[in-house]
Design a protein around this motif. Sequence first.
Motif, short mmCIF file in Angstrom:
data_model
loop_
_atom_site.label_atom_id
_atom_site.label_comp_id
_atom_site.label_asym_id
_atom_site.label_seq_id
_atom_site.Cartn_x
_atom_site.Cartn_y
_atom_site.Cartn_z
N UNK A 1 0.85 -1.19 0.00
CA UNK A 1 0.00 0.00 0.00
C UNK A 1 0.89 1.23 0.00
N UNK A 2 0.65 2.12 -0.95
CA UNK A 2 1.44 3.35 -1.03
C UNK A 2 0.59 4.54 -0.62
N UNK A 3 1.07 5.30 0.36
CA UNK A 3 0.42 6.53 0.79
C UNK A 3 1.26 7.70 0.33
N UNK B 1 -6.17 6.52 7.74
CA UNK B 1 -5.71 5.53 6.76
C UNK B 1 -4.85 4.46 7.43
N UNK B 2 -4.00 4.84 8.37
CA UNK B 2 -3.18 3.86 9.08
C UNK B 2 -4.06 2.89 9.87
N UNK C 1 2.30 4.39 13.56
CA UNK C 1 3.24 3.80 12.61
C UNK C 1 4.02 2.69 13.28
N UNK C 2 4.45 2.92 14.51
CA UNK C 2 5.22 1.90 15.22
C UNK C 2 4.38 0.68 15.57
N UNK C 3 3.11 0.88 15.89
CA UNK C 3 2.25 -0.26 16.27
C UNK C 3 1.57 -0.89 15.08
N UNK C 4 1.69 -0.29 13.90
CA UNK C 4 1.09 -0.88 12.71
C UNK C 4 1.70 -2.26 12.48
#
Length: 260
Positions: free
Chosen positions: A13-15, A37-38, A96-99
């Motif tokens: 997936x590109x954001x 989105x995340x 981001x870290x927990x994704x």
Amino acid sequence: MAILEMTQRGRVTHLRMNAPERLNALSDEMLAALREELDRIAGDESCRVVTLSGAGKAFCAGHDLRQMTDKRQAEDGGAAAFGALFDRCTEVMARIRTLPQPVIAQVHGIATAAGCQLVATCDMAVAAEGTRFGVNGVNIGLFCSTPMVALSRNAPRKQVFEMLTTGDFIEADRALDLGLVNRVVPAESLAEETAALADQVAAKLGAAVRIGKRAFYDQIQMPVEEAYRFTGEVMVQNMLRADTEEGIAAFLEKRPPDWD
């Protein structure tokens, strides 16, 4: 025009942050779009890797200073609004870290202040030659205290402190030497090289990478002995998975694993 564009390419997936007129600043709207989105991607098992880039001539110039100035009009001088802003930014960085999926920053132009923090927060980063990185809030009287959290966990402390207190930019090659980015590539190859790295990671067993990413950030905060106990337990659980058994069997039988 969406402030954050999403495209899907296979398992990647590109954001793309899409506010080039503001150098993709982390405005209230950008932070909200990123968080939404995340959160969506976190539940998407078809996605194995996320890449993040910026439209226009820069990756991200940090917080939106015009919006921050407007917040000063409140009776408390903006204290509540500023607190809420930095809380929302921290939540995005933490997400981001927990994704479950690794996030790769695709960086060009400049990455300053919270934009540099965003690069440091991503799990990996590929930078174009000529990219400049800075935490230069000190130049306008605002020490980059929240950006330094991620940056100081990527690069040696004396070099980070110098960046924070001088407000100087560093070039892409220096960022590579300090560990802020993984690779520096020609500008014309940036998207291609980032996609190649993403595809390489996406080809691995998604469950193993998800397990590994979470364990990586959990163990890094632990004393060594505790980290070994914790990661040993993680490896046991990983080994018990049927798809891990298939991966080992495939290796021993010299064939590709059947993970799909």
